[in-house]
Enzyme design. Structure first.
Site, PDB file in Angstrom:
ATOM      1  CG  HIS A 195      17.989  26.426  -6.923  1.00 41.40           C
ATOM      2  ND1 HIS A 195      19.116  25.903  -7.086  1.00 41.40           N
ATOM      3  CD2 HIS A 195      17.595  27.146  -6.102  1.00 41.40           C
ATOM      4  CE1 HIS A 195      19.804  26.568  -6.056  1.00 41.40           C
ATOM      5  NE2 HIS A 195      18.769  27.310  -5.530  1.00 41.40           N
TER       6      HIS A 195
ATOM      7  CG  ASP B 223      14.225  21.064  -6.636  1.00 45.66           C
ATOM      8  OD1 ASP B 223      13.652  20.956  -5.325  1.00 45.66           O
ATOM      9  OD2 ASP B 223      14.778  22.006  -7.038  1.00 45.66           O
TER      10      ASP B 223
ATOM     11  CD  GLN C 286      11.834  27.232  -2.019  1.00 44.64           C
ATOM     12  OE1 GLN C 286      11.053  27.691  -1.226  1.00 44.64           O
ATOM     13  NE2 GLN C 286      13.221  27.726  -2.080  1.00 44.64           N
TER      14      GLN C 286
ATOM     15  CE  LYS D 231      15.813  25.521   0.181  1.00 46.56           C
ATOM     16  NZ  LYS D 231      16.320  26.875  -0.397  1.00 46.56           N
TER      17      LYS D 231
ATOM     18  CB  CYS E 221      20.338  29.783  -7.307  1.00 45.96           C
ATOM     19  SG  CYS E 221      21.213  30.176  -6.048  1.00 45.96           S
TER      20      CYS E 221
END
Ligand SMILES: Cc1ncc(COP(=O)(O)O)c(C=O)c1O
Lengths: 404, 141
Positions: free
Chosen positions: A121, A198, A201, A224, A362
């Protein structure tokens, strides 16, 4: 176990009508919807608790502080960190990554290298690019294959004693690929490089154990996983966070201040200057309890079924090309139909009440790899159901008829 | 025809449709017949920013009138820009500069455009007006 159909009733927004149709929300990778318990928690905070934390001697401040710190403990337990000092609340994944990237500003020098992946991202590219420009450290990229998987062999070749930081996502937001981060972390550590994962997700979809992963930094966003917007959770190993310089100065992050010199507070306060998003943080803890109550294992099993069903149905449409076909992926499907522009399809099905994301998500380097302007992306949450997938497929077929 | 007459004509046409579906279908048809920009004019300078889809717009001036040519990789976007071209091609720069654009709201299109697309539409209009301002200067020199 909760019945997944009953779960829908916890989300008031799912009753919404869009252009006269029932909303079908399939943009959960962008942000998930909010259950009543989280909404109530925010409202309860402002009705009954609102006060500044860590400062007041009075009843409300103590109560709010207790809840806020208790939330820190919830995330420490959930991620299996060693100490609450390792959990920092930020405004989101983007903020967390900037905070960590900035932490390396004094230690990196020309000749050093940092490694990113092609699947990232923009949030996990740009802050490091800025760091690279300021320090002269060179950025290298782990490439991917046409299934949307990272090439670990090339990664191994990129690593060297020059490597200082590696930053990769756990799950790609654009394609859903679950990356082999345990391997990535282990190999980086052989060269003493630090690793940031990261997990924006990942945390909504399966269980993450930072101790087992031996990761140095792990970041995610509450919005999220059914929490409110504007709250990020940053895990960092205590030893490393202690060495890192603070990102922003202000109140709450200090030990002593004179005009000559300020000494900084201990973790985690050193990285939480100013008044934080108290209501949001507490509500994020409620969201965490909510998904844990359903059970991440149950969620994963159910979402896998949605993914398999939707993938099969989509492939029945003529001309569908799915991007990201790793065996190991979360409930995200990125695709195009024939040479119809994803934006056209997205616009048409939006008018039928179906919310999807279109564009580059993104993650422009991924689109460049496939040489496409973008994709249509559908992403599921556990409140989605099979009937919604049928309606989606129907809407797509209508859109294709209109547009070709 | 004057700009305002063309605009009213477009509003009338769109009013014949009851559903957004029919409006979209009409737009798609319009898109297919857009006065196409030639390939050599598909330059980066002629790209309109702010759209998820790519839009190229080029203009020429002939006998005091402006002609527009465009293309896009998305068909609905092409339809929208071809509405604008129908309105403004063959008009005097001064008239383009002074024109009012509320017909876009009257055809009920804006509410069916995503914010991104609405933003793109505004940028198309800006670019059209910029061309008109440029040609107007040239004519009056
Ligand atoms: C993989 C990934 N990283 C980072 C982000 C940025 O998160 P936020 O906007 O909450 O800072 C997102 C969200 O879109 C994401 O999916």
């Amino acid at each position: 176990m909760k019945d997944f159909e009953l779960i829908r009733k916890d989300f008031p927004i799912l009753e919404a009508k869009v252009n006269g149709h029932h909303l079908i929300y399939l943009d959960n990778a962008a942000t998930s919807q909010t259950p009543n318990c989280v909404i109530d928690s925010i409202s309860d905070y402002y009705k009954n608790l609102n006060s500044n934390i860590h400062r007041g001697v009075h009843f409300l401040s103590q109560k709010a502080t207790e809840k806020y710190e208790n939330t820190r403990k919830k995330f420490k337990d959930h991620l299996n960190a060693n100490s609450t000092k390792e959990i920092i609340f930020t405004s989101g994944t983007t903020h967390s990554i900037n905070l960590i990237a900035n932490g390396f500003i004094n230690s990196l020098k020309p000749g050093d290298e940092i490694i990113v992946s092609q699947l990232e991202h923009h949030s996990n590219i740009v802050p490091w690019q800025m760091l690279s420009e300021k320090t002269g450290a060179k950025m290298k990229v782990i490439p991917m294959n046409n299934l949307g998987e990272l090439d670990i062999k090339i990664y191994e070749k990129l690593l060297s004693n020059k490597t200082k930081v590696v930053f990769v996502n756990h799950v790609s937001n654009a394609l859903g690929t679950v990356n082999p981060i345990k391997k990535i972390i282990e190999k980086a550590h052989r060269y003493d490089a630090k690793v940031l994962i990261d997990g924006a997700q990942a945390v909504p979809h399966f269980h993450v154990d930072v101790t087992e992963l031996d990761v140095d930094f792990y970041v995610c966003s509450a919005h999220k996983f059914c929490g409110p917007t504007g709250v990020g959770i940053l895990y960092g190993k205590q030893r490393i966070l202690e060495e890192l310089p603070p990102y922003q100065g202000g109140g709450e992050m200090i030990d002593e201040v004179t005009f000559e010199k300020t000494t900084y507070a201990d973790l985690p306060n050193k990285f939480e200057p100013g008044t934080p998003n108290i209501a949001g943080v507490i509500a994020s803890g409620v969201a965490l309890d909510y998904i844990n109550d359903i059970g991440l294992d149950n969620i994963k099993k159910y979402e896998d079924k949605l993914l398999a069903y939707a993938t099969k149905k989509l492939k029945e449409i003529n001309g569908v090309k799915i991007y990201g076909e790793s065996e190991n992926k979360t409930s995200v499907i990125s695709f195009n139909i024939g040479d119809i522009h994803p934006y056209d399809i997205g616009s048409v099905i939006d008018n039928m009440g179906v919310a999807v994301r279109t564009g580059h998500h993104c993650a422009q380097p991924i689109m460049d790899y496939f040489k496409i302007p973008g994709t249509i992306r559908i992403s599921f949450c556990f409140y989605n159901n099979f009937e919604e997938i049928d309606i989606l497929i129907d809407s797509l077929k209508k859109a294709v008829r209109m547009l070709s | 025809m004057e700009i305002i007459e063309i605009q009213n004509e477009i509003v009338d046409e769109f009013n014949m449709f009851d559903s957004w579906m029919e409006k979209y279908e009409y737009l798609i048809d319009l898109g297919k017949n857009i006065p196409k920009i030639s390939n050599e004019n598909k330059t980066d300078d002629n790209i309109i920013k702010g759209c998820q889809s790519k839009v190229w717009l080029h203009a020429t001036e002939d006998n005091g009138k402006v002609n527009f040519f465009a293309d896009s990789d998305a068909i609905i976007t092409k339809g929208i820009i071809s509405l604008l071209i129908r309105t403004f091609s063959g008009q005097k720069p001064q008239d383009i500069i002074e024109s009012n654009l509320d017909f876009i709201d009257k055809i009920g299109l804006r509410q069916h455009l995503s914010p991104n697309r609405a933003n793109g539409l505004n940028n198309m209009i800006k670019k059209i007006k910029f061309y008109a301002i440029g040609f107007n200067k040239k004519i009056n020199e």
